[in-house]
Design a protein around this motif. Structure first.
Motif, PDB file in Angstrom:
ATOM      1  N   LEU A 184      16.460  28.107 -41.799  1.00  0.00           N
ATOM      2  CA  LEU A 184      16.946  26.955 -41.040  1.00  0.00           C
ATOM      3  C   LEU A 184      16.671  27.211 -39.573  1.00  0.00           C
ATOM      4  CD1 LEU A 184      20.435  26.434 -42.736  1.00  0.00           C
ATOM      5  CD2 LEU A 184      18.253  25.353 -43.325  1.00  0.00           C
ATOM      6  N   GLN A 185      16.393  26.133 -38.847  1.00  0.00           N
ATOM      7  CA  GLN A 185      16.070  26.288 -37.431  1.00  0.00           C
ATOM      8  C   GLN A 185      16.604  25.113 -36.622  1.00  0.00           C
ATOM      9  OE1 GLN A 185      11.904  27.313 -36.085  1.00  0.00           O
ATOM     10  NE2 GLN A 185      12.022  25.282 -35.177  1.00  0.00           N
ATOM     11  N   GLY A 186      17.101  25.408 -35.430  1.00  0.00           N
ATOM     12  CA  GLY A 186      17.536  24.367 -34.508  1.00  0.00           C
ATOM     13  C   GLY A 186      17.270  24.829 -33.095  1.00  0.00           C
ATOM     14  N   ILE A 187      17.180  23.888 -32.168  1.00  0.00           N
ATOM     15  CA  ILE A 187      16.967  24.228 -30.762  1.00  0.00           C
ATOM     16  C   ILE A 187      18.099  23.630 -29.942  1.00  0.00           C
ATOM     17  CG2 ILE A 187      15.437  23.967 -28.770  1.00  0.00           C
ATOM     18  CD1 ILE A 187      13.083  23.906 -30.659  1.00  0.00           C
ATOM     19  N   THR A 188      18.723  24.438 -29.106  1.00  0.00           N
ATOM     20  CA  THR A 188      19.869  23.976 -28.333  1.00  0.00           C
ATOM     21  C   THR A 188      20.008  24.746 -27.035  1.00  0.00           C
ATOM     22  OG1 THR A 188      22.284  23.677 -28.400  1.00  0.00           O
ATOM     23  CG2 THR A 188      21.379  25.588 -29.544  1.00  0.00           C
ATOM     24  N   LEU A 189      20.715  24.135 -26.079  1.00  0.00           N
ATOM     25  CA  LEU A 189      21.081  24.826 -24.837  1.00  0.00           C
ATOM     26  C   LEU A 189      22.395  25.572 -25.021  1.00  0.00           C
ATOM     27  CD1 LEU A 189      20.461  22.000 -22.184  1.00  0.00           C
ATOM     28  CD2 LEU A 189      18.980  23.937 -22.664  1.00  0.00           C
ATOM     29  N   LEU A 190      23.200  25.127 -26.000  1.00  0.00           N
ATOM     30  CA  LEU A 190      24.557  25.646 -26.143  1.00  0.00           C
ATOM     31  C   LEU A 190      24.639  26.727 -27.220  1.00  0.00           C
ATOM     32  CD1 LEU A 190      26.342  22.176 -25.974  1.00  0.00           C
ATOM     33  CD2 LEU A 190      25.842  23.763 -24.108  1.00  0.00           C
ATOM     34  N   HIS A 191      23.632  27.606 -27.223  1.00  0.00           N
ATOM     35  CA  HIS A 191      23.570  28.623 -28.263  1.00  0.00           C
ATOM     36  C   HIS A 191      24.722  29.602 -28.224  1.00  0.00           C
ATOM     37  CE1 HIS A 191      21.810  31.068 -25.013  1.00  0.00           C
ATOM     38  NE2 HIS A 191      21.104  29.991 -24.744  1.00  0.00           N
ATOM     39  N   ARG A 192      25.299  29.840 -27.035  1.00  0.00           N
ATOM     40  CA  ARG A 192      26.402  30.809 -26.943  1.00  0.00           C
ATOM     41  C   ARG A 192      27.606  30.349 -27.751  1.00  0.00           C
ATOM     42  NH1 ARG A 192      23.727  30.812 -22.223  1.00  0.00           N
ATOM     43  NH2 ARG A 192      23.153  32.799 -21.277  1.00  0.00           N
ATOM     44  N   GLY A 193      27.891  29.052 -27.723  1.00  0.00           N
ATOM     45  CA  GLY A 193      29.039  28.540 -28.459  1.00  0.00           C
ATOM     46  C   GLY A 193      28.768  28.342 -29.935  1.00  0.00           C
ATOM     47  N   ILE A 194      27.541  27.943 -30.274  1.00  0.00           N
ATOM     48  CA  ILE A 194      27.223  27.598 -31.659  1.00  0.00           C
ATOM     49  C   ILE A 194      26.969  28.836 -32.515  1.00  0.00           C
ATOM     50  CG2 ILE A 194      25.566  26.400 -33.137  1.00  0.00           C
ATOM     51  CD1 ILE A 194      25.230  24.342 -30.968  1.00  0.00           C
ATOM     52  N   THR A 195      26.381  29.881 -31.939  1.00  0.00           N
ATOM     53  CA  THR A 195      26.025  31.053 -32.742  1.00  0.00           C
ATOM     54  C   THR A 195      27.238  31.880 -33.124  1.00  0.00           C
ATOM     55  OG1 THR A 195      25.598  32.325 -30.718  1.00  0.00           O
ATOM     56  CG2 THR A 195      23.718  31.252 -31.763  1.00  0.00           C
ATOM     57  N   HIS A 196      28.299  31.813 -32.312  1.00  0.00           N
ATOM     58  CA  HIS A 196      29.461  32.658 -32.555  1.00  0.00           C
ATOM     59  C   HIS A 196      30.079  32.367 -33.923  1.00  0.00           C
ATOM     60  CE1 HIS A 196      32.924  35.152 -31.729  1.00  0.00           C
ATOM     61  NE2 HIS A 196      33.716  34.150 -32.045  1.00  0.00           N
ATOM     62  N   GLY A 197      30.066  33.369 -34.792  1.00  0.00           N
ATOM     63  CA  GLY A 197      30.718  33.238 -36.079  1.00  0.00           C
ATOM     64  C   GLY A 197      29.926  32.510 -37.145  1.00  0.00           C
ATOM     65  N   LEU A 198      28.770  31.939 -36.816  1.00  0.00           N
ATOM     66  CA  LEU A 198      28.005  31.195 -37.810  1.00  0.00           C
ATOM     67  C   LEU A 198      26.845  31.998 -38.384  1.00  0.00           C
ATOM     68  CD1 LEU A 198      27.849  27.557 -36.380  1.00  0.00           C
ATOM     69  CD2 LEU A 198      29.338  28.472 -38.156  1.00  0.00           C
ATOM     70  N   GLY A 199      26.455  33.064 -37.711  1.00  0.00           N
ATOM     71  CA  GLY A 199      25.419  33.920 -38.269  1.00  0.00           C
ATOM     72  C   GLY A 199      23.996  33.612 -37.857  1.00  0.00           C
ATOM     73  N   PHE A 200      23.813  32.701 -36.902  1.00  0.00           N
ATOM     74  CA  PHE A 200      22.455  32.423 -36.425  1.00  0.00           C
ATOM     75  C   PHE A 200      21.964  33.553 -35.527  1.00  0.00           C
ATOM     76  CE2 PHE A 200      23.699  28.051 -37.420  1.00  0.00           C
ATOM     77  CZ  PHE A 200      22.537  27.551 -37.989  1.00  0.00           C
ATOM     78  N   GLU A 201      20.674  33.799 -35.560  1.00  0.00           N
ATOM     79  CA  GLU A 201      20.058  34.683 -34.582  1.00  0.00           C
ATOM     80  C   GLU A 201      19.282  33.812 -33.597  1.00  0.00           C
ATOM     81  OE1 GLU A 201      16.226  36.543 -36.456  1.00  0.00           O
ATOM     82  OE2 GLU A 201      17.798  36.598 -37.997  1.00  0.00           O
ATOM     83  N   THR A 202      19.090  34.304 -32.390  1.00  0.00           N
ATOM     84  CA  THR A 202      18.428  33.507 -31.362  1.00  0.00           C
ATOM     85  C   THR A 202      17.044  34.062 -31.040  1.00  0.00           C
ATOM     86  OG1 THR A 202      19.482  34.814 -29.598  1.00  0.00           O
ATOM     87  CG2 THR A 202      20.607  32.798 -30.303  1.00  0.00           C
ATOM     88  N   HIS A 203      16.121  33.146 -30.791  1.00  0.00           N
ATOM     89  CA  HIS A 203      14.757  33.497 -30.400  1.00  0.00           C
ATOM     90  C   HIS A 203      14.353  32.587 -29.247  1.00  0.00           C
ATOM     91  CE1 HIS A 203      13.834  36.013 -33.994  1.00  0.00           C
ATOM     92  NE2 HIS A 203      14.767  35.247 -34.545  1.00  0.00           N
ATOM     93  N   ARG A 204      13.624  33.139 -28.314  1.00  0.00           N
ATOM     94  CA  ARG A 204      13.181  32.348 -27.167  1.00  0.00           C
ATOM     95  C   ARG A 204      12.154  31.311 -27.588  1.00  0.00           C
ATOM     96  NH1 ARG A 204      14.570  33.557 -22.199  1.00  0.00           N
ATOM     97  NH2 ARG A 204      15.662  35.506 -21.754  1.00  0.00           N
ATOM     98  N   LEU A 220      17.572  28.661 -32.648  1.00  0.00           N
ATOM     99  CA  LEU A 220      18.515  29.278 -33.566  1.00  0.00           C
ATOM    100  C   LEU A 220      17.862  29.369 -34.935  1.00  0.00           C
ATOM    101  CD1 LEU A 220      21.831  27.405 -32.690  1.00  0.00           C
ATOM    102  CD2 LEU A 220      20.814  29.391 -31.576  1.00  0.00           C
ATOM    103  N   VAL A 221      17.923  30.533 -35.549  1.00  0.00           N
ATOM    104  CA  VAL A 221      17.267  30.741 -36.838  1.00  0.00           C
ATOM    105  C   VAL A 221      18.230  31.426 -37.807  1.00  0.00           C
ATOM    106  CG1 VAL A 221      15.354  31.860 -38.044  1.00  0.00           C
ATOM    107  CG2 VAL A 221      14.998  30.932 -35.748  1.00  0.00           C
ATOM    108  N   MET A 222      18.250  30.939 -39.029  1.00  0.00           N
ATOM    109  CA  MET A 222      18.996  31.601 -40.093  1.00  0.00           C
ATOM    110  C   MET A 222      18.118  31.598 -41.346  1.00  0.00           C
ATOM    111  SD  MET A 222      22.703  30.713 -41.840  1.00  0.00           S
ATOM    112  CE  MET A 222      23.574  30.887 -40.287  1.00  0.00           C
ATOM    113  N   THR A 223      17.792  32.770 -41.837  1.00  0.00           N
ATOM    114  CA  THR A 223      16.942  32.854 -43.019  1.00  0.00           C
ATOM    115  C   THR A 223      17.707  32.402 -44.259  1.00  0.00           C
ATOM    116  OG1 THR A 223      17.568  35.128 -43.563  1.00  0.00           O
ATOM    117  CG2 THR A 223      15.726  34.822 -42.023  1.00  0.00           C
TER     118      THR A 223
END
Length: 198
Positions: A118-138, A179-182
């Motif tokens: 799964l993949q998404g692009i956002t500016l608010l990655h700090r809030g969304i990634t917490h606790g959901l398990g996404f990893e971030t890539h530039r 944001l990426v989650m395999t």
């Protein structure tokens, strides 16, 4: 004051009209499209530089991925009657619920059997990634990143004008991240024990 409110509502109305057009286009180009609470999922082929994920999964050009998009209509409705911080917390809870639904759908729907991540692009990655398990890539430098940055910053302003202060003072932090989650990570994080072992 009244004029400002009318202008704000007009801008938001125009924006939501554009979002409907974008969603229609996304559905037409997708192998699969589904709505899961506050998240929308569009399955398409990945195009871009290869990504190595933390669990060793590689996403390469041509792989099937699930593009995640937040339902901005729901967020706008929540912002009409709630403070931004409260809305952010609620969105995080709704996103967790949506991920559970998406996980269940991916485990049972043959159309999604080839989705690698799964993949998404956002500016608010700090809030969304917490606790959901996404990893971030530039996001790679270039026209796409420039356009995406402008689009997302404008989106923040349209949905919550007080964010202009944050945008003007913290542009260095408001950089779009991927944001990426395999598939395997999704099943570990949100799958039930029975289906996860199947």
């Amino acid at each position: 004051m009244q004029a400002g409110r009318v202008i704000k509502q007009t801008i938001q109305g125009v924006w939501m009209g554009w979002e409907q057009v974008f969603e229609l286009f996304s559905r037409l180009r997708s192998h699969y499209a589904g709505e899961f609470g506050i998240c929308k999922l569009f399955v398409t082929k990945y195009h871009g530089k290869s990504i190595q994920c933390e669990d060793g999964t590689w996403i390469i050009d041509g792989d099937w991925i699930g593009e995640l998009h937040l339902d901005n209509r729901q967020i706008l409705d929540m912002l009409q009657s709630n403070e931004a911080n409260r809305v952010a917390l609620r969105v995080a809870r709704l996103a967790r619920s949506a991920m559970k639904q998406i996980c269940a759908e991916m485990q049972r729907n043959p159309k999604l059997s080839q989705v690698k991540a799964l993949q998404g692009i956002t500016l608010l990655h700090r809030g969304i990634t917490h606790g959901l398990g996404f990893e971030t890539h530039r996001v790679e430098q270039g026209a796409f990143r420039t356009l995406t940055t402008s689009y997302l910053r404008l989106l923040l302003t349209v949905f919550h004008p007080s964010n202009r202060k944050r945008i003007n003072g913290h542009t260095d932090k408001l950089i779009p991240m991927k944001l990426v989650m395999t598939r395997a990570s999704l099943f570990r994080q949100f799958g039930t024990e029975t289906t996860a072992l199947a």
